[in-house]
Scaffold this active site. Sequence first.
Site, PDB file in Angstrom:
ATOM      1  N   CYS A  15     -20.239  47.124  28.780  1.00  6.88           N
ATOM      2  CA  CYS A  15     -18.944  46.430  28.852  1.00  6.88           C
ATOM      3  C   CYS A  15     -17.976  46.982  27.818  1.00  6.88           C
ATOM      4  CB  CYS A  15     -19.125  44.924  28.671  1.00  6.88           C
ATOM      5  SG  CYS A  15     -20.085  44.469  27.220  1.00  6.88           S
ATOM      6  N   CYS A  28     -21.599  45.187  34.226  1.00  4.45           N
ATOM      7  CA  CYS A  28     -22.741  44.538  33.570  1.00  4.45           C
ATOM      8  C   CYS A  28     -23.989  44.630  34.453  1.00  4.45           C
ATOM      9  CB  CYS A  28     -22.412  43.067  33.290  1.00  4.45           C
ATOM     10  SG  CYS A  28     -23.765  42.228  32.456  1.00  4.45           S
ATOM     11  N   CYS A  83     -14.286  49.084  28.933  1.00  7.91           N
ATOM     12  CA  CYS A  83     -12.995  48.407  28.757  1.00  7.91           C
ATOM     13  C   CYS A  83     -11.867  49.432  28.627  1.00  7.91           C
ATOM     14  CB  CYS A  83     -13.027  47.499  27.524  1.00  7.91           C
ATOM     15  SG  CYS A  83     -11.415  46.723  27.259  1.00  7.91           S
ATOM     16  N   CYS A 118     -28.891  40.998  26.154  1.00  4.67           N
ATOM     17  CA  CYS A 118     -28.063  42.212  26.275  1.00  4.67           C
ATOM     18  C   CYS A 118     -28.843  43.445  25.802  1.00  4.67           C
ATOM     19  CB  CYS A 118     -26.790  42.094  25.440  1.00  4.67           C
ATOM     20  SG  CYS A 118     -25.484  41.144  26.229  1.00  4.67           S
ATOM     21  N   CYS A 143     -15.172  44.775  32.609  1.00 11.27           N
ATOM     22  CA  CYS A 143     -16.332  44.547  31.735  1.00 11.27           C
ATOM     23  C   CYS A 143     -17.393  43.709  32.440  1.00 11.27           C
ATOM     24  CB  CYS A 143     -15.913  43.915  30.410  1.00 11.27           C
ATOM     25  SG  CYS A 143     -14.986  42.391  30.586  1.00 11.27           S
ATOM     26  N   ASP A 162     -12.229  23.990  31.838  1.00  6.91           N
ATOM     27  CA  ASP A 162     -11.448  25.095  31.303  1.00  6.91           C
ATOM     28  C   ASP A 162     -10.276  24.720  30.383  1.00  6.91           C
ATOM     29  OD1 ASP A 162     -11.171  27.776  31.086  1.00  6.91           O
ATOM     30  OD2 ASP A 162      -9.879  28.027  32.825  1.00  6.91           O
ATOM     31  N   CYS A 214      -6.388  42.696  25.782  1.00  5.16           N
ATOM     32  CA  CYS A 214      -7.138  42.541  27.039  1.00  5.16           C
ATOM     33  C   CYS A 214      -6.168  42.455  28.227  1.00  5.16           C
ATOM     34  CB  CYS A 214      -7.993  41.269  26.943  1.00  5.16           C
ATOM     35  SG  CYS A 214      -8.815  40.854  28.488  1.00  5.16           S
TER      36      CYS A 214
HETATM   37  S1  SF4 Z   1     -22.609  44.976  30.003  1.00  3.12           S
HETATM   38 FE1  SF4 Z   1     -23.594  42.960  30.161  1.00  3.12          FE
HETATM   39  S2  SF4 Z   1     -25.701  43.275  29.385  1.00  3.12           S
HETATM   40 FE2  SF4 Z   1     -24.465  45.045  28.754  1.00  3.12          FE
HETATM   41  S3  SF4 Z   1     -23.787  44.483  26.674  1.00  3.12           S
HETATM   42 FE3  SF4 Z   1     -22.179  43.881  28.094  1.00  3.12          FE
HETATM   43  S4  SF4 Z   1     -22.578  41.739  28.553  1.00  3.12           S
HETATM   44 FE4  SF4 Z   1     -24.470  42.595  27.651  1.00  3.12          FE
HETATM   45  S1  SF4 Z   2     -11.177  41.987  31.046  1.00  9.81           S
HETATM   46 FE1  SF4 Z   2     -10.284  42.589  29.060  1.00  9.81          FE
HETATM   47  S2  SF4 Z   2     -12.068  43.023  27.783  1.00  9.81           S
HETATM   48 FE2  SF4 Z   2     -12.789  43.083  29.914  1.00  9.81          FE
HETATM   49  S3  SF4 Z   2     -12.598  45.236  30.541  1.00  9.81           S
HETATM   50 FE3  SF4 Z   2     -10.719  44.215  31.161  1.00  9.81          FE
HETATM   51  S4  SF4 Z   2      -9.320  44.609  29.451  1.00  9.81           S
HETATM   52 FE4  SF4 Z   2     -11.383  44.960  28.689  1.00  9.81          FE
END
Ligand code: SF4
Ligand code: SF4
Length: 335
Positions: A185, A239, A189, A179, A235, A125, A205
Amino acid sequence: MDAKELREHLRAEALSLGFDVFGVAPIDADVQADYFKKWIADGMHGEMEWMGKDTERRTEVTRVLPEARSIIVVGLNYYQPQPNPNYQIAKYALGQDYHNIITKKLRKLCTVMRSLGGAQKPYVDTGPVLEKPLAVSAGLGWQGKSTIVLQPEFGTWLFLGIIITTLELESSSPAINRCGSCTKCITACPTSAIIAPYKLDARKCLAYLTIEHKGPIPVEYRKPLGNRIFGCDDCLDVCPWNKWAKETKENKFKARPQPILKETLSWSEEDFLNQFKGTPVKRLGLLRWWRNALTVMGNTGTPGDLEAIGRLVNHADPMVSEHACWARDQILSRN
Ligand code: SF4
Ligand code: SF4
């Protein structure tokens, strides 16, 4: 052993050390250098100045280890359900800090590789490497529209580790993006930080604003912040590939008992460290914990919280006192 046998031998070693996934990227893997440099040039990394330093080294692995021949990428599943209904700490930060845990495992793998004649540089990281495109190149998964790496079996919940090595290993097949037409996602957000598919403006973010950002939370982001006190998983939670997520088998990642939020407003520095020592939350420090806690309480608190908030209204730190006034006013305006 030939390059393929060596790769499979090291895969077995990595899995026996507890890693969940393993792949190998070629030394000239496409790390999307132009995309990264433009993202930095556009200032989307905000105050994370370390990201903008030495971009050439970050985008060319052989500058780190000139004799390098291959790049190993491993992933460790950290998924667990969110334990606290009142406020949220991002799942990656619920237990012990992952850096030391993964570094120890990587070092053990490096010892095996040294015995096979390799020289290695491991990173978790913080090193000068672009983990996500390397993970894609090593076949672990693809970078989703949220920019997170998605792995078919473990979804979005993987810590990544990298070993740059002089050993010649056969590369894995790169992952294909799956995707499709999904945009969950992006729509989930709360701050519209995913400004286009595959493009995240870190400055918007909540993960950045609650963890990396040093000053007050900008007022326009305080309500969208909701009850997220450290990081944000929205986000990731939506998914569809996380439907098959499994709980982590690493006990050190399991959530610690979490404190009652209003009680944290009377903490000393020592109380804060006692709670968060050894976890990723420690880096916030008490003042920024209060900043975030007061924002959450402004959004979710009740009149029963006003006394605890009132103790910080005249705090010597202007960020803390301003956030305390804001939280108090939000609660009063609702009641
Ligand atoms: S929610 Fe997951 S599968 Fe859907 S666009 Fe975002 S990253 Fe891709
Ligand atoms: S981590 Fe950041 S980009 Fe993802 S949903 Fe939360 S605010 Fe949005």
